[in-house]
Design a protein around this motif. Sequence first.
Motif, short mmCIF file in Angstrom:
data_model
loop_
_atom_site.label_atom_id
_atom_site.label_comp_id
_atom_site.label_asym_id
_atom_site.label_seq_id
_atom_site.Cartn_x
_atom_site.Cartn_y
_atom_site.Cartn_z
N GLY A 28 8.14 -19.91 -5.23
CA GLY A 28 9.48 -19.88 -4.65
C GLY A 28 10.46 -19.07 -5.49
O GLY A 28 11.45 -18.54 -4.96
N ARG A 29 10.18 -18.96 -6.79
CA ARG A 29 11.07 -18.18 -7.65
C ARG A 29 11.12 -16.72 -7.20
O ARG A 29 12.11 -16.01 -7.43
CB ARG A 29 10.59 -18.24 -9.10
N LEU A 30 10.03 -16.26 -6.57
CA LEU A 30 9.99 -14.87 -6.10
C LEU A 30 10.83 -14.65 -4.84
O LEU A 30 11.06 -13.51 -4.44
CB LEU A 30 8.54 -14.45 -5.83
N ASP A 31 11.27 -15.75 -4.22
CA ASP A 31 12.13 -15.64 -3.03
C ASP A 31 13.60 -15.52 -3.41
O ASP A 31 14.44 -15.21 -2.55
CB ASP A 31 11.93 -16.85 -2.12
N HIS A 32 13.92 -15.76 -4.68
CA HIS A 32 15.31 -15.66 -5.12
C HIS A 32 15.80 -14.22 -4.99
O HIS A 32 15.07 -13.27 -5.32
CB HIS A 32 15.46 -16.13 -6.57
N LYS A 33 17.02 -14.07 -4.55
CA LYS A 33 17.58 -12.73 -4.39
C LYS A 33 18.09 -12.16 -5.72
O LYS A 33 18.34 -10.96 -5.82
CB LYS A 33 18.71 -12.76 -3.35
N ASP A 34 18.26 -13.05 -6.70
CA ASP A 34 18.74 -12.57 -8.00
C ASP A 34 17.69 -11.67 -8.65
O ASP A 34 16.48 -11.82 -8.42
CB ASP A 34 19.03 -13.76 -8.93
N TRP A 35 18.18 -10.75 -9.48
CA TRP A 35 17.28 -9.84 -10.18
C TRP A 35 16.40 -10.62 -11.14
O TRP A 35 16.86 -11.50 -11.87
CB TRP A 35 18.10 -8.81 -10.95
N LEU A 36 15.09 -10.32 -11.14
CA LEU A 36 14.15 -10.99 -12.03
C LEU A 36 13.76 -10.05 -13.16
O LEU A 36 13.27 -8.95 -12.92
CB LEU A 36 12.89 -11.41 -11.26
N ALA A 54 5.27 -10.37 -5.25
CA ALA A 54 6.11 -9.83 -6.32
C ALA A 54 6.34 -8.33 -6.15
O ALA A 54 7.44 -7.82 -6.37
CB ALA A 54 5.48 -10.12 -7.68
N CYS A 55 5.29 -7.64 -5.75
CA CYS A 55 5.38 -6.18 -5.60
C CYS A 55 6.27 -5.76 -4.43
O CYS A 55 6.75 -4.62 -4.39
CB CYS A 55 3.98 -5.57 -5.42
N ASN A 56 6.48 -6.67 -3.50
CA ASN A 56 7.34 -6.35 -2.35
C ASN A 56 8.82 -6.48 -2.66
O ASN A 56 9.66 -6.09 -1.85
CB ASN A 56 6.98 -7.26 -1.16
N ARG A 57 9.12 -7.02 -3.83
CA ARG A 57 10.53 -7.12 -4.24
C ARG A 57 11.03 -5.74 -4.65
O ARG A 57 10.32 -4.96 -5.30
CB ARG A 57 10.66 -8.10 -5.42
N ARG A 58 12.26 -5.45 -4.31
CA ARG A 58 12.83 -4.15 -4.64
C ARG A 58 13.04 -3.97 -6.14
O ARG A 58 13.05 -2.84 -6.64
CB ARG A 58 14.17 -3.97 -3.93
N ASP A 59 13.21 -5.07 -6.86
CA ASP A 59 13.55 -4.97 -8.28
C ASP A 59 12.33 -5.00 -9.19
O ASP A 59 12.45 -5.08 -10.40
CB ASP A 59 14.51 -6.09 -8.67
#
Length: 232
Positions: A28-36, A61-66
């Motif tokens: 669920g941490r990967l669903d956070h919109k905050d920058w990781l 994780a790879c699908n996140r923009r950041d």
Amino acid sequence: MSRVLARRPVPPFLRLRSTVCDDGYWMGRLDHKDWLAPNEVLKIFANIRDPSLVTSVFNKACNRRDYKPSEALYSLMIDKLACARRFSDVEELLTRARTEKFRFSDEFFYRLIKMYGNVAEHLQKAIDTLLAMPGYNCWPSTKTFNYVLHMLVCKRQYEVVHEIYSSAPRLGVTLDTCSFNILIKGLCQFGKIDEAMSLLHEIPKQGCQPNVTTYSTLMHFLCKRCQGGKSD
């Protein structure tokens, strides 16, 4: 071998473990919109308990923009999958990395080859990994090359040793004295002491110098041959 020497090192990902054991929480941490931060992503993967989830969590994780995958993350995932003996998942990760032209370091491949040789006990995969390194835009170091030679000699795969030795120029590997010591030991164990002696004279021609290990190895097997002759 003593128990201390035989003990395997603790996988690095265990140092990032948290007391929270719920895989759903970490996913669920990967669903956070905050920058990781990269270290935060590493912590997420280190705390995934179910190894069957690793590849799907990686895709998420790879699908996140950041986020872009790092060598540290690949190493962590492969350590985790190797501990669970999920070697097909390791292959899947490496195939993706190669498709995306991800560049790994020589140290990464050194650890991967050790994993195939020691944990998976899959000698051919270790060899294939060495030979495939240029395809990842990484050329093996002499250390990595020598490790494969040493592994083959320990497994008494003497005929394969020569094939790998012959691949050195193609792999861009510069042989050192350690390389020749491994080859001499393999030849002696294979009963080809005369060939080992010939290789001894070849070492200076390759810009290297024999050392104590070179001579002690030859003396050991020459003495054994003499003792065997006396017993006959």
